[in-house]
Motif scaffolding. Sequence first.
Motif, PDB file in Angstrom:
ATOM      1  N   VAL A  19      39.116  43.869  41.283  1.00 21.14           N
ATOM      2  CA  VAL A  19      39.696  43.455  42.557  1.00 21.14           C
ATOM      3  C   VAL A  19      41.211  43.558  42.462  1.00 21.14           C
ATOM      4  O   VAL A  19      41.799  43.300  41.413  1.00 21.14           O
ATOM      5  CB  VAL A  19      39.241  42.019  42.927  1.00 21.14           C
ATOM      6  CG1 VAL A  19      39.752  41.009  41.937  1.00 21.14           C
ATOM      7  CG2 VAL A  19      39.649  41.649  44.321  1.00 21.14           C
ATOM      8  N   GLU A  20      41.826  43.985  43.538  1.00 17.96           N
ATOM      9  CA  GLU A  20      43.291  44.012  43.607  1.00 17.96           C
ATOM     10  C   GLU A  20      43.750  42.836  44.447  1.00 17.96           C
ATOM     11  O   GLU A  20      43.225  42.601  45.531  1.00 17.96           O
ATOM     12  CB  GLU A  20      43.767  45.318  44.239  1.00 17.96           C
ATOM     13  CG  GLU A  20      43.518  46.524  43.365  1.00 17.96           C
ATOM     14  CD  GLU A  20      44.111  47.800  43.938  1.00 17.96           C
ATOM     15  OE1 GLU A  20      45.070  47.716  44.746  1.00 17.96           O
ATOM     16  OE2 GLU A  20      43.620  48.869  43.574  1.00 17.96           O
ATOM     17  N   LEU A  21      44.708  42.105  43.907  1.00 21.24           N
ATOM     18  CA  LEU A  21      45.261  40.959  44.614  1.00 21.24           C
ATOM     19  C   LEU A  21      46.695  41.253  45.032  1.00 21.24           C
ATOM     20  O   LEU A  21      47.444  41.868  44.268  1.00 21.24           O
ATOM     21  CB  LEU A  21      45.278  39.723  43.706  1.00 21.24           C
ATOM     22  CG  LEU A  21      43.954  39.219  43.172  1.00 21.24           C
ATOM     23  CD1 LEU A  21      44.196  38.076  42.192  1.00 21.24           C
ATOM     24  CD2 LEU A  21      43.057  38.770  44.301  1.00 21.24           C
ATOM     25  N   PRO A  22      47.084  40.775  46.189  1.00 16.44           N
ATOM     26  CA  PRO A  22      48.503  40.861  46.544  1.00 16.44           C
ATOM     27  C   PRO A  22      49.306  40.049  45.516  1.00 16.44           C
ATOM     28  O   PRO A  22      48.812  39.061  44.959  1.00 16.44           O
ATOM     29  CB  PRO A  22      48.575  40.215  47.926  1.00 16.44           C
ATOM     30  CG  PRO A  22      47.178  40.256  48.453  1.00 16.44           C
ATOM     31  CD  PRO A  22      46.282  40.189  47.263  1.00 16.44           C
ATOM     32  N   ALA A  23      50.523  40.471  45.272  1.00 22.10           N
ATOM     33  CA  ALA A  23      51.372  39.799  44.281  1.00 22.10           C
ATOM     34  C   ALA A  23      51.525  38.315  44.585  1.00 22.10           C
ATOM     35  O   ALA A  23      51.529  37.490  43.662  1.00 22.10           O
ATOM     36  CB  ALA A  23      52.738  40.481  44.209  1.00 22.10           C
ATOM     37  N   THR A  24      51.625  37.947  45.847  1.00 22.76           N
ATOM     38  CA  THR A  24      51.789  36.529  46.193  1.00 22.76           C
ATOM     39  C   THR A  24      50.555  35.725  45.791  1.00 22.76           C
ATOM     40  O   THR A  24      50.687  34.606  45.286  1.00 22.76           O
ATOM     41  CB  THR A  24      52.056  36.347  47.702  1.00 22.76           C
ATOM     42  OG1 THR A  24      51.018  36.983  48.440  1.00 22.76           O
ATOM     43  CG2 THR A  24      53.393  36.911  48.105  1.00 22.76           C
ATOM     44  N   ILE A  25      49.372  36.280  45.989  1.00 21.10           N
ATOM     45  CA  ILE A  25      48.144  35.589  45.599  1.00 21.10           C
ATOM     46  C   ILE A  25      48.076  35.476  44.076  1.00 21.10           C
ATOM     47  O   ILE A  25      47.681  34.439  43.543  1.00 21.10           O
ATOM     48  CB  ILE A  25      46.892  36.311  46.145  1.00 21.10           C
ATOM     49  CG1 ILE A  25      46.907  36.359  47.673  1.00 21.10           C
ATOM     50  CG2 ILE A  25      45.609  35.666  45.622  1.00 21.10           C
ATOM     51  CD1 ILE A  25      46.836  35.012  48.349  1.00 21.10           C
ATOM     52  N   HIS A  26      48.482  36.513  43.369  1.00 19.61           N
ATOM     53  CA  HIS A  26      48.478  36.465  41.904  1.00 19.61           C
ATOM     54  C   HIS A  26      49.413  35.376  41.398  1.00 19.61           C
ATOM     55  O   HIS A  26      49.063  34.610  40.489  1.00 19.61           O
ATOM     56  CB  HIS A  26      48.865  37.826  41.314  1.00 19.61           C
ATOM     57  CG  HIS A  26      48.778  37.853  39.830  1.00 19.61           C
ATOM     58  ND1 HIS A  26      49.906  37.851  39.031  1.00 19.61           N
ATOM     59  CD2 HIS A  26      47.714  37.848  38.996  1.00 19.61           C
ATOM     60  CE1 HIS A  26      49.527  37.851  37.763  1.00 19.61           C
ATOM     61  NE2 HIS A  26      48.208  37.852  37.711  1.00 19.61           N
ATOM     62  N   ARG A  27      50.588  35.272  41.984  1.00 18.06           N
ATOM     63  CA  ARG A  27      51.525  34.218  41.580  1.00 18.06           C
ATOM     64  C   ARG A  27      50.931  32.832  41.847  1.00 18.06           C
ATOM     65  O   ARG A  27      51.067  31.916  41.031  1.00 18.06           O
ATOM     66  CB  ARG A  27      52.863  34.374  42.297  1.00 18.06           C
ATOM     67  CG  ARG A  27      53.698  35.518  41.750  1.00 18.06           C
ATOM     68  CD  ARG A  27      55.118  35.504  42.294  1.00 18.06           C
ATOM     69  NE  ARG A  27      55.179  35.733  43.732  1.00 18.06           N
ATOM     70  CZ  ARG A  27      55.262  36.942  44.301  1.00 18.06           C
ATOM     71  NH1 ARG A  27      55.300  38.024  43.560  1.00 18.06           N
ATOM     72  NH2 ARG A  27      55.327  37.061  45.610  1.00 18.06           N
ATOM     73  N   GLU A  28      50.262  32.670  42.973  1.00 20.58           N
ATOM     74  CA  GLU A  28      49.628  31.392  43.295  1.00 20.58           C
ATOM     75  C   GLU A  28      48.496  31.087  42.312  1.00 20.58           C
ATOM     76  O   GLU A  28      48.296  29.940  41.913  1.00 20.58           O
ATOM     77  CB  GLU A  28      49.085  31.391  44.731  1.00 20.58           C
ATOM     78  CG  GLU A  28      50.171  31.416  45.790  1.00 20.58           C
ATOM     79  CD  GLU A  28      51.047  30.173  45.767  1.00 20.58           C
ATOM     80  OE1 GLU A  28      50.509  29.056  45.624  1.00 20.58           O
ATOM     81  OE2 GLU A  28      52.268  30.315  45.886  1.00 20.58           O
ATOM     82  N   LEU A  29      47.753  32.112  41.909  1.00 24.78           N
ATOM     83  CA  LEU A  29      46.683  31.944  40.927  1.00 24.78           C
ATOM     84  C   LEU A  29      47.257  31.475  39.588  1.00 24.78           C
ATOM     85  O   LEU A  29      46.718  30.565  38.947  1.00 24.78           O
ATOM     86  CB  LEU A  29      45.912  33.257  40.753  1.00 24.78           C
ATOM     87  CG  LEU A  29      44.700  33.227  39.833  1.00 24.78           C
ATOM     88  CD1 LEU A  29      43.629  32.290  40.367  1.00 24.78           C
ATOM     89  CD2 LEU A  29      44.145  34.635  39.668  1.00 24.78           C
TER      90      LEU A  29
END
Length: 79
Positions: A19-29
């Motif tokens: 799965v590819e996540l937007p950078a903002t979602i990755h930072r939140e994760l």
Amino acid sequence: MAKLKIGPILNDKPVKITVELPATIHRELLAYADILSREIDQRVEDPTKLIAPMLARFMATDRAFARARKQHQVGAGMG
């Protein structure tokens, strides 16, 4: 401290997906993993392991999904 919606990560036989996540979602994760690590007093080594319990929690608390799933199961049993 507020209780997070997911707890410790259980070991289960995984199914691999990409799965590819937007950078903002990755930072939140990453931030979520950090906070969870402090809450459970155990380091979350791989934040991507949080995705499955997050999805499970989301689906478990989605009332529209539960209703649609129940209707589908009832309808499937009538054939």
